[in-house]
Write a protein that holds these residues in place. Sequence first.
Motif, PDB file in Angstrom:
ATOM      1  N   THR A 156      39.894  26.561  29.728  1.00 51.16           N
ATOM      2  CA  THR A 156      41.230  26.201  29.323  1.00 51.16           C
ATOM      3  C   THR A 156      41.062  25.196  28.219  1.00 51.16           C
ATOM      4  OG1 THR A 156      41.183  24.383  30.941  1.00 51.16           O
ATOM      5  CG2 THR A 156      41.992  26.749  31.650  1.00 51.16           C
ATOM      6  N   LYS A 157      42.163  24.901  27.620  1.00 53.54           N
ATOM      7  CA  LYS A 157      42.407  23.770  26.790  1.00 53.54           C
ATOM      8  C   LYS A 157      42.277  22.330  27.532  1.00 53.54           C
ATOM      9  CE  LYS A 157      46.621  22.434  24.771  1.00 53.54           C
ATOM     10  NZ  LYS A 157      47.968  22.447  23.946  1.00 53.54           N
ATOM     11  N   GLU A 158      42.604  22.249  28.845  1.00 55.13           N
ATOM     12  CA  GLU A 158      42.406  21.006  29.335  1.00 55.13           C
ATOM     13  C   GLU A 158      40.827  20.833  29.570  1.00 55.13           C
ATOM     14  OE1 GLU A 158      42.939  20.170  34.176  1.00 55.13           O
ATOM     15  OE2 GLU A 158      44.777  20.039  33.169  1.00 55.13           O
ATOM     16  N   ALA A 159      40.169  21.943  29.887  1.00 51.62           N
ATOM     17  CA  ALA A 159      38.584  21.760  30.083  1.00 51.62           C
ATOM     18  C   ALA A 159      38.018  21.226  28.631  1.00 51.62           C
ATOM     19  CB  ALA A 159      38.241  23.077  30.369  1.00 51.62           C
ATOM     20  N   LEU A 160      38.657  21.669  27.441  1.00 50.98           N
ATOM     21  CA  LEU A 160      37.968  21.404  26.324  1.00 50.98           C
ATOM     22  C   LEU A 160      38.443  19.583  26.045  1.00 50.98           C
ATOM     23  CD1 LEU A 160      36.815  21.735  23.447  1.00 50.98           C
ATOM     24  CD2 LEU A 160      39.119  23.023  23.021  1.00 50.98           C
ATOM     25  N   LEU A 161      39.724  19.374  26.519  1.00 56.28           N
ATOM     26  CA  LEU A 161      40.076  17.858  26.478  1.00 56.28           C
ATOM     27  C   LEU A 161      39.280  16.999  27.323  1.00 56.28           C
ATOM     28  CD1 LEU A 161      41.942  15.767  25.298  1.00 56.28           C
ATOM     29  CD2 LEU A 161      43.349  16.369  27.303  1.00 56.28           C
ATOM     30  N   LEU A 162      38.818  17.695  28.387  1.00 54.67           N
ATOM     31  CA  LEU A 162      37.925  16.921  29.484  1.00 54.67           C
ATOM     32  C   LEU A 162      36.543  16.679  28.731  1.00 54.67           C
ATOM     33  CD1 LEU A 162      39.070  18.514  32.828  1.00 54.67           C
ATOM     34  CD2 LEU A 162      39.310  16.038  31.953  1.00 54.67           C
ATOM     35  N   ALA A 163      36.137  17.871  28.085  1.00 54.15           N
ATOM     36  CA  ALA A 163      34.863  17.705  27.623  1.00 54.15           C
ATOM     37  C   ALA A 163      34.788  16.520  26.295  1.00 54.15           C
ATOM     38  CB  ALA A 163      34.287  18.985  26.907  1.00 54.15           C
ATOM     39  N   ALA A 164      35.930  16.515  25.634  1.00 51.72           N
ATOM     40  CA  ALA A 164      36.083  15.675  24.271  1.00 51.72           C
ATOM     41  C   ALA A 164      36.029  14.356  24.938  1.00 51.72           C
ATOM     42  CB  ALA A 164      37.267  16.097  23.601  1.00 51.72           C
ATOM     43  N   LEU A 165      36.747  14.142  26.192  1.00 49.70           N
ATOM     44  CA  LEU A 165      36.888  12.800  26.679  1.00 49.70           C
ATOM     45  C   LEU A 165      35.421  12.283  27.132  1.00 49.70           C
ATOM     46  CD1 LEU A 165      40.343  13.039  28.302  1.00 49.70           C
ATOM     47  CD2 LEU A 165      39.916  11.438  26.442  1.00 49.70           C
TER      48      LEU A 165
END
Length: 173
Positions: A53-62
């Motif tokens: 998901t896009k959220e999973a991508l944001l979590l990886a970026a964080l």
Amino acid sequence: MAKSETTSVNRKTEIISAAIEVFAEIGYYRATTAQVATRAKISQPYIFRFFSTKEALLLAALEVSWARVIESFRKVVDSASPEQLESDLIRAYSDILNSYQNEMLLQMQAQTIQEEAIREAMRHGFGEVRGMVLDAFRAAEISNPEERTLLFLARGMLCNISAALNMPELMEI
């Protein structure tokens, strides 16, 4: 590591880097995985090979951005003299902010996102940094380590705001 594994790791890193840029520039909610794919020069479906998901991508970026801060601070804590500890930590954060401003802008945005997984990632990152700085200040026998940690973190937040608004005068002493 086999060549396909290396290529896969590199692609994942490229996707995260592109996401950091896109999210920092236009915001998490407005950004699309298609925009991230365009920035990474890959197809949009390829993103979902790594991130569900896009959220999973944001979590990886964080995770990448917090890891950078933590690694940098750990190096300072492990090497700085007690007298230089605080100023070296400030310099380390300033270097991160100058070199990886998009990561700090991403963290600033993530502070306002209400999804629990993102809030937890932010709490974890801040908590780890706070704990490391507080422990280091205590070990260095800095007076009032709790207050100094609070002021150190507050100064970091003000640095972020200064950079985001292009207002260096906020940091003038």
